[in-house]
Motif scaffolding. Structure first.
Motif, PDB file in Angstrom:
ATOM      1  N   UNK A  67       4.314  17.708  -7.772  1.00 32.35           N
ATOM      2  CA  UNK A  67       3.441  16.554  -7.489  1.00 32.35           C
ATOM      3  C   UNK A  67       3.657  15.462  -8.540  1.00 32.35           C
ATOM      4  N   UNK A  68       3.776  15.892  -9.812  1.00 32.85           N
ATOM      5  CA  UNK A  68       3.980  14.922 -10.881  1.00 32.85           C
ATOM      6  C   UNK A  68       5.367  14.277 -10.760  1.00 32.85           C
ATOM      7  N   UNK A 124      11.497  15.760  -2.784  1.00 35.18           N
ATOM      8  CA  UNK A 124      10.396  16.472  -3.460  1.00 35.18           C
ATOM      9  C   UNK A 124       9.144  16.431  -2.582  1.00 35.18           C
ATOM     10  N   UNK A 125       8.911  15.269  -1.972  1.00 35.99           N
ATOM     11  CA  UNK A 125       7.751  15.104  -1.088  1.00 35.99           C
ATOM     12  C   UNK A 125       7.791  16.070   0.099  1.00 35.99           C
ATOM     13  N   UNK A 126       8.977  16.382   0.565  1.00 35.36           N
ATOM     14  CA  UNK A 126       9.106  17.313   1.697  1.00 35.36           C
ATOM     15  C   UNK A 126       8.710  18.732   1.284  1.00 35.36           C
ATOM     16  N   UNK A 158       0.859  -1.192   0.000  1.00 38.87           N
ATOM     17  CA  UNK A 158       0.000   0.000   0.000  1.00 38.87           C
ATOM     18  C   UNK A 158       0.893   1.240   0.000  1.00 38.87           C
ATOM     19  N   UNK A 159       0.762   2.063  -1.026  1.00 35.04           N
ATOM     20  CA  UNK A 159       1.538   3.304  -1.070  1.00 35.04           C
ATOM     21  C   UNK A 159       0.580   4.475  -1.269  1.00 35.04           C
ATOM     22  N   UNK A 160       1.060   5.692  -1.015  1.00 34.05           N
ATOM     23  CA  UNK A 160       0.187   6.845  -1.217  1.00 34.05           C
ATOM     24  C   UNK A 160       0.951   8.012  -1.833  1.00 34.05           C
ATOM     25  N   UNK A 161       0.194   8.810  -2.601  1.00 31.23           N
ATOM     26  CA  UNK A 161       0.743  10.059  -3.145  1.00 31.23           C
ATOM     27  C   UNK A 161      -0.040  11.226  -2.567  1.00 31.23           C
TER      28      UNK A 161
END
Ligand code: FDM
Ligand code: MG
Length: 223
Positions: free
Chosen positions: A78-79, A55-57, A45-48
């Motif tokens: 985001x992309x 980049x997520x930070x 299970x992963x999430x965006x």
């Protein structure tokens, strides 16, 4: 049996769960993960957004309101956050792992387009998604505005307000009219009922994988 006689690993399925805030995405993803594991599937299970990468930070501080970004710039981050995980998604799927993904390119296009920036249309927003792994099924958890309101107030993050949610709802509808493999799930039912509906849809998708062949990639939006 020699190595050459072994049957090749059956690929995993790429299952995306989408919906507005409070539609129950995370709970349903967890229930689906547990159900598929019990069925003997290898599942992750992963999430965006994946807020753990560099980049997520940046995305995380934008969403929390501690940093500002140009609409196009944050959209591309985001992309990029999906692109940086694209290889590992492909590898997992090829290794027989079924991936359950909480939000994907659909949220990406719709939330950015919902800002009503005149130079950031839904079509513009979709472009950087082209070439990413294409979900085998996208389950859209649909709830009415009334039901969403009943489930409690908005959180403190960016986008968690009535104006954005209303626009997002309309844009999801527009986008999904232009997409294949989307299954609309009535998320206004009980947790158990929704979970059973999801299990049934995923079972059909998994059963068809052999005919579908290898993982595909996202293409341009249909007109
Ligand atoms: N969101 C999510 C985007 O704006 N673009 C994207 O590409 C993705 C994946 O981020 F408001 C928005 C949707 C939501 C916010 O998501 C954080 P979670 O699932 O609420 O953490
Ligand atoms: Mg949220």
């Amino acid at each position: 049996m020699t190595a050459s006689q072994q049957t090749p690993t059956r690929r995993g399925a790429l299952v995306v769960v989408e919906g507005l805030d409070r539609a129950g995405k995370s709970s349903q993803c967890e229930l689906l993960r547990d159900y598929l594991s019990e069925q003997g599937h290898n599942v992750k299970y992963i999430r965006f957004p994946d807020r753990t990468t560099p980049i997520g930070k940046l995305i995380d501080s934008y969403l929390r309101g501690s940093a500002n970004q140009d609409d196009h710039s944050i959209h591309l981050l985001f992309s990029a956050n999906r692109w940086e995980l694209a290889k590992s998604i492909e590898q997992d799927i090829a290794a027989g792992i079924t991936l359950i993904v909480d939000r994907y390119s659909y949220s990406g296009a719709v939330y950015s387009a919902a800002k009503a920036n005149p130079t950031l249309s839904l079509d513009w927003a979709w472009q950087p998604e082209i070439g990413l792994p294409q979900p085998d099924i996208c389950l859209f958890l649909s709830i009415s505005a009334e039901e969403a309101a009943k489930r409690g107030g908005f959180g403190a993050e960016r986008y968690e307000n009535e104006t954005m949610q209303t626009r997002v709802r309309g844009l999801f509808r527009t986008l999904f009219e232009r997409q294949k493999n989307v299954c609309v799930v009535d998320a206004g039912k009980t947790l158990e009922e929704v979970s059973r509906d999801i299990q049934a849809a995923v079972a059909v998708c998994v059963a068809q994988l052999d005919t579908v062949g290898p993982l595909r990639t996202l293409g341009p939006l249909a007109n």
